[in-house]
Design a protein around this motif. Structure first.
Motif, PDB file in Angstrom:
ATOM      1  N   ALA A  66       0.854  -1.191   0.000  1.00 17.05           N
ATOM      2  CA  ALA A  66       0.000   0.000   0.000  1.00 17.05           C
ATOM      3  C   ALA A  66       0.888   1.239   0.000  1.00 17.05           C
ATOM      4  O   ALA A  66       1.700   1.420   0.908  1.00 17.05           O
ATOM      5  CB  ALA A  66      -0.912   0.004   1.225  1.00 17.05           C
ATOM      6  N   PRO A  67       0.762   2.125  -0.998  1.00 18.28           N
ATOM      7  CA  PRO A  67       1.620   3.315  -1.053  1.00 18.28           C
ATOM      8  C   PRO A  67       1.068   4.452  -0.203  1.00 18.28           C
ATOM      9  O   PRO A  67      -0.108   4.483   0.145  1.00 18.28           O
ATOM     10  CB  PRO A  67       1.592   3.677  -2.546  1.00 18.28           C
ATOM     11  N   TRP A  68       1.946   5.392   0.123  1.00 14.70           N
ATOM     12  CA  TRP A  68       1.530   6.644   0.736  1.00 14.70           C
ATOM     13  C   TRP A  68       1.741   7.759  -0.284  1.00 14.70           C
ATOM     14  O   TRP A  68       0.845   8.122  -1.016  1.00 14.70           O
ATOM     15  CB  TRP A  68       2.310   6.895   2.025  1.00 14.70           C
ATOM     16  N   PHE A  69       2.961   8.273  -0.378  1.00 17.00           N
ATOM     17  CA  PHE A  69       3.288   9.198  -1.471  1.00 17.00           C
ATOM     18  C   PHE A  69       4.803   9.155  -1.656  1.00 17.00           C
ATOM     19  O   PHE A  69       5.553   8.712  -0.791  1.00 17.00           O
ATOM     20  CB  PHE A  69       2.808  10.633  -1.172  1.00 17.00           C
ATOM     21  N   ILE A 108       7.551   6.319  -0.485  1.00 20.25           N
ATOM     22  CA  ILE A 108       6.905   5.305   0.351  1.00 20.25           C
ATOM     23  C   ILE A 108       5.878   4.575  -0.512  1.00 20.25           C
ATOM     24  O   ILE A 108       4.747   5.020  -0.691  1.00 20.25           O
ATOM     25  CB  ILE A 108       6.232   5.934   1.585  1.00 20.25           C
ATOM     26  N   ARG A 109       6.278   3.443  -1.041  1.00 19.98           N
ATOM     27  CA  ARG A 109       5.415   2.665  -1.936  1.00 19.98           C
ATOM     28  C   ARG A 109       4.846   1.421  -1.279  1.00 19.98           C
ATOM     29  O   ARG A 109       4.028   0.726  -1.850  1.00 19.98           O
ATOM     30  CB  ARG A 109       6.211   2.266  -3.193  1.00 19.98           C
ATOM     31  N   ASP A 110       5.304   1.112  -0.066  1.00 16.85           N
ATOM     32  CA  ASP A 110       4.816  -0.074   0.650  1.00 16.85           C
ATOM     33  C   ASP A 110       4.853   0.225   2.140  1.00 16.85           C
ATOM     34  O   ASP A 110       5.905   0.202   2.770  1.00 16.85           O
ATOM     35  CB  ASP A 110       5.686  -1.294   0.320  1.00 16.85           C
ATOM     36  N   SER A 127      14.322   4.756   1.861  1.00 20.65           N
ATOM     37  CA  SER A 127      15.357   5.776   1.732  1.00 20.65           C
ATOM     38  C   SER A 127      16.444   5.522   2.766  1.00 20.65           C
ATOM     39  O   SER A 127      16.238   4.824   3.751  1.00 20.65           O
ATOM     40  CB  SER A 127      14.761   7.178   1.908  1.00 20.65           C
ATOM     41  N   SER A 128      17.615   6.112   2.536  1.00 23.48           N
ATOM     42  CA  SER A 128      18.734   5.810   3.432  1.00 23.48           C
ATOM     43  C   SER A 128      19.679   6.985   3.509  1.00 23.48           C
ATOM     44  O   SER A 128      19.998   7.627   2.497  1.00 23.48           O
ATOM     45  CB  SER A 128      19.499   4.577   2.939  1.00 23.48           C
ATOM     46  N   ILE A 129      20.159   7.240   4.714  1.00 23.61           N
ATOM     47  CA  ILE A 129      21.158   8.290   4.904  1.00 23.61           C
ATOM     48  C   ILE A 129      22.499   7.879   4.303  1.00 23.61           C
ATOM     49  O   ILE A 129      23.345   8.733   4.001  1.00 23.61           O
ATOM     50  CB  ILE A 129      21.295   8.619   6.413  1.00 23.61           C
ATOM     51  N   LEU A 130      22.718   6.567   4.110  1.00 23.21           N
ATOM     52  CA  LEU A 130      23.997   6.075   3.592  1.00 23.21           C
ATOM     53  C   LEU A 130      24.215   6.445   2.139  1.00 23.21           C
ATOM     54  O   LEU A 130      25.353   6.492   1.673  1.00 23.21           O
ATOM     55  CB  LEU A 130      24.093   4.555   3.770  1.00 23.21           C
ATOM     56  N   ALA A 175       7.869  -1.348   9.954  1.00 21.90           N
ATOM     57  CA  ALA A 175       7.041  -0.992   8.810  1.00 21.90           C
ATOM     58  C   ALA A 175       6.835   0.514   8.758  1.00 21.90           C
ATOM     59  O   ALA A 175       6.637   1.165   9.788  1.00 21.90           O
ATOM     60  CB  ALA A 175       5.696  -1.710   8.883  1.00 21.90           C
ATOM     61  N   SER A 176       6.852   1.069   7.552  1.00 24.18           N
ATOM     62  CA  SER A 176       6.696   2.515   7.384  1.00 24.18           C
ATOM     63  C   SER A 176       5.370   2.993   7.957  1.00 24.18           C
ATOM     64  O   SER A 176       5.288   4.108   8.500  1.00 24.18           O
ATOM     65  CB  SER A 176       6.783   2.880   5.899  1.00 24.18           C
ATOM     66  N   GLY A 177       4.325   2.194   7.838  1.00 28.55           N
ATOM     67  CA  GLY A 177       3.024   2.589   8.360  1.00 28.55           C
ATOM     68  C   GLY A 177       3.055   2.782   9.861  1.00 28.55           C
ATOM     69  O   GLY A 177       2.412   3.703  10.399  1.00 28.55           O
TER      70      GLY A 177
END
Length: 613
Positions: free
Chosen positions: A476-479, A482-484, A491-494, A561-563
């Motif tokens: 499920a995407p947000w925007f 963030i696609r899941d 994303s990553s600071i590295l 999880a991003s959610g």
């Protein structure tokens, strides 16, 4: 002040410990069954139970090369084509063994293949998963020889129908050449429910006795998430009692020489179903509501086969008569709306409980239903999570308000606390006594700040459960990036959040915790801002612990999880706004950056070091 913060820390830690201990130690034991109980309650004394394992179940290692597997793989097939499913069924045993889900891909890659739920025998050597299929049949009883009934390798004849589709059933037939004619009619709906009607026509001059059955078989232990918060394995409903058995527990069931392996047998009087559940997908055998049957869980060690079975009572078919039974098979995604339809409209008892709601189901279910409704209204799961956070914060606000007011008063008392600390010096007992007297005089309850935290822990855990186990969050995407929402922030600071052409560590790797994304960093910042509104601990060691806490949580939750991280950010932000406004209304305007400015002022005020000659 010390007591307040100690209580806060202890309450938080103990609450998490209680949850972990409850889930890991005090979970209810698996039900025990009398090993001498009959496999079929109405079976005659001389036998009548189905075979212990499908006759073609070879060892996993040679599943693709054994004669039985080759025979099954070469059998003709009938295509399955529905709006949600694609695949085929084999005329060898009439088994449903090739099924993919049209609406779900393995990954977010546009070129990714469909999720494959069922796999035929014989394809493992070609890179396919281990065999996983459903097969139906009849078990002989009353002296009827085994060769008189079809088994899992019997090649049926396609009597009617071309492609199995909604409104287009197919009928298979097999004549045993001795006066018994077997037919199997298979139909499917628009979603994931198959209906299997089995009949036997007796053209002999004597009555015959036999028992219909259904089997779901998995060859080899499947790969699972391996996390305690999620159940994967057998799921069974027996007259209103939900039972779960993990794959690694199945070999530990009661050994039965008659059954040919470890087995657990449960008689179901009226309503039930049994099958295998994965995180998002499930297969389940479901007799018609109101019909009695025997539910069987079995592990066959020699062939490494895991099985669930439904064994129906023995039927007697008079000469010239026809008898039959109709059962259902669910094979698909654990979509809440679909399985709720099968529960409410088809009558599969408590089918919604096939979703692993956990022991906090009284919170998990309503949270999911509300989130599902918000998603339907808003159309985006990420914004639905933020809207859910707003609603939860509004519900608990009356209790939180008292806590915020108490914290505002405690902030106001900090100068008094510093004076008490200077006055009492190293006499901690005297300091505690004076501090409690100050709280009593100013009518401040230092423990009131614990209540919102205690409320937040089960809500947080329940939302974590919802995001982790329910299919609606998968892919499920947000925007933006963030696609899941069921996966960590990619994303990553590295790699400077995608500006540098370097891949980031995979989840679970040693360096993944250092691969912080944008959402975890926002989480740490939001926790830091919220912390600045709370009274600072008097003890320097506690001050240091609290100062590091936002950044520790930032790393700890970075792989979640991003959610869930999105919910935590929204919760912190709303809490900050509520607390800031309430503290301001009560005459205390928090100075969020006061400590930082004070530090800079001290630096400027320090005399410069003399230059070395």
């Amino acid at each position: 002040m010390d007591n307040q913060n100690k209580n806060l820390i202890l309450a938080t830690v103990l609450s998490f410990v209680v949850i972990l201990v409850w889930y890991t130690v005090f979970a209810p034991p698996q039900p025990t069954v009398d090993p001498n109980a009959p496999a079929v309650a109405t079976a005659p004394a001389e036998g009548g139970t189905p075979p212990a394992v499908p006759a073609d179940a070879p060892a996993v290692a040679d599943a693709a090369t054994s004669p039985a597997a080759v025979e099954v793989a070469a059998a003709p097939r009938i295509a399955i084509d529905t709006p949600r499913l694609t695949g085929s069924l084999s005329l060898a045993g009439g088994r449903i063994d090739d099924l993919s889900l049209k609406d779900y891909k393995e990954t977010l890659d546009p070129a990714s293949g469909l999720v494959r739920l069922l796999t035929p025998v014989g394809e493992a050597a070609l890179g396919a998963p281990q065999p996983y299929y459903a097969v139906y049949g009849w078990a002989p009883a009353g002296g009827l020889p085994a060769e008189a009934v079809p088994d899992a390798r019997t090649v049926w004849t396609q009597e009617s129908g071309t492609t199995l589709a909604p409104g287009q059933p197919v009928t298979l037939a097999w004549d045993n050449g001795a006066g018994l004619i077997f037919r199997r009619t298979i139909s499917v709906d628009e979603d994931y429910l198959f209906t299997i009607g089995q009949t036997v026509e007796n053209t002999t001059g004597a009555a015959v006795r036999l028992a219909p059955y259904g089997i779901i078989a998995r060859h080899g232990e499947p790969q699972t998430q391996g996390i305690w918060v999620l159940h994967e394995g057998v799921v069974r409903m027996a007259d209103g009692a939900l039972q779960e058995i993990d794959y690694d527990d199945m070999p530990e069931l009661e050994q039965s020489a008659r059954e040919g392996g470890a087995v657990e047998v449960t008689d179901v009087a009226e309503n039930g179903w049994i099958g295998f559940t994965d995180k998002y997908w499930m297969t389940a055998l479901a007799p018609k509501p109101g019909e009695s049957f025997t539910a069987v869980v079995k592990h066959v060690p020699n062939s490494a086969v895991y099985q669930t079975e439904t064994r129906m009572p023995v039927v007697e078919v008079a000469p010239g008569a026809t008898a039959g039974v109709e059962t259902m098979l669910f094979a698909g995604a654990k979509e809440w709306e679909a399985i709720r339809h099968y529960q409410n409209d088809v009558g599969i008892d408590r089918f919604v409980d096939s979703i692993d709601w956990g022991w906090f189901f009284f919170l998990t279910k309503p949270i999911f239903i509300l989130l599902h409704w918000l998603h339907g209204v808003i159309g985006n799961m990420g914004w639905a999570i933020i809207a859910l956070t707003l609603i939860i914060k509004a519900i608990v606000f009356p209790l939180a308000r008292k806590s915020y007011i108490s914290m505002a008063k405690m902030k106001e008392l900090q100068p008094e606390m510093e004076k008490l600390k200077e006055k009492t010096g190293d006499d901690r007992a005297k300091f505690q006594q004076e501090m409690m007297a100050l709280y009593k005089r100013e009518k401040v309850n230092p423990a009131s700040g614990c209540l919102p935290v205690l409320l937040q822990i089960p809500i947080f855990f329940s939302l974590y459960k919802v995001i982790f186990v329910t299919l609606e969050l998968r892919h499920a995407p947000w925007f933006g990036w963030i696609r899941d929402l069921s996966a960590p922030d990619p994303s990553s600071i590295l790699n400077l959040f995608g500006l540098l052409p370097y891949a980031t560590p995979e989840p679970g790797s040693l360096f993944f915790i250092f691969s912080l994304g944008i959402l975890p960093i926002c989480l740490g910042v939001s926790m830091w801002f919220q912390q600045k509104l709370n009274p600072a601990p008097a003890d320097p060691a506690q001050q240091m612990i609290f100062a590091w806490m936002p950044w520790i949580f930032m790393f700890m939750l970075g792989g979640f999880a991003s959610g869930l991280v999105l919910y935590w950010i929204a919760n912190n932000t709303i809490t900050f706004i509520q607390q800031y406004l309430i503290m301001t209304m009560h005459g205390h305007r928090p100075d969020l950056f006061g400590n930082i400015r004070a530090g800079f002022k001290r630096k400027k005020a320090e005399p410069a070091a003399p230059a070395k000659k």
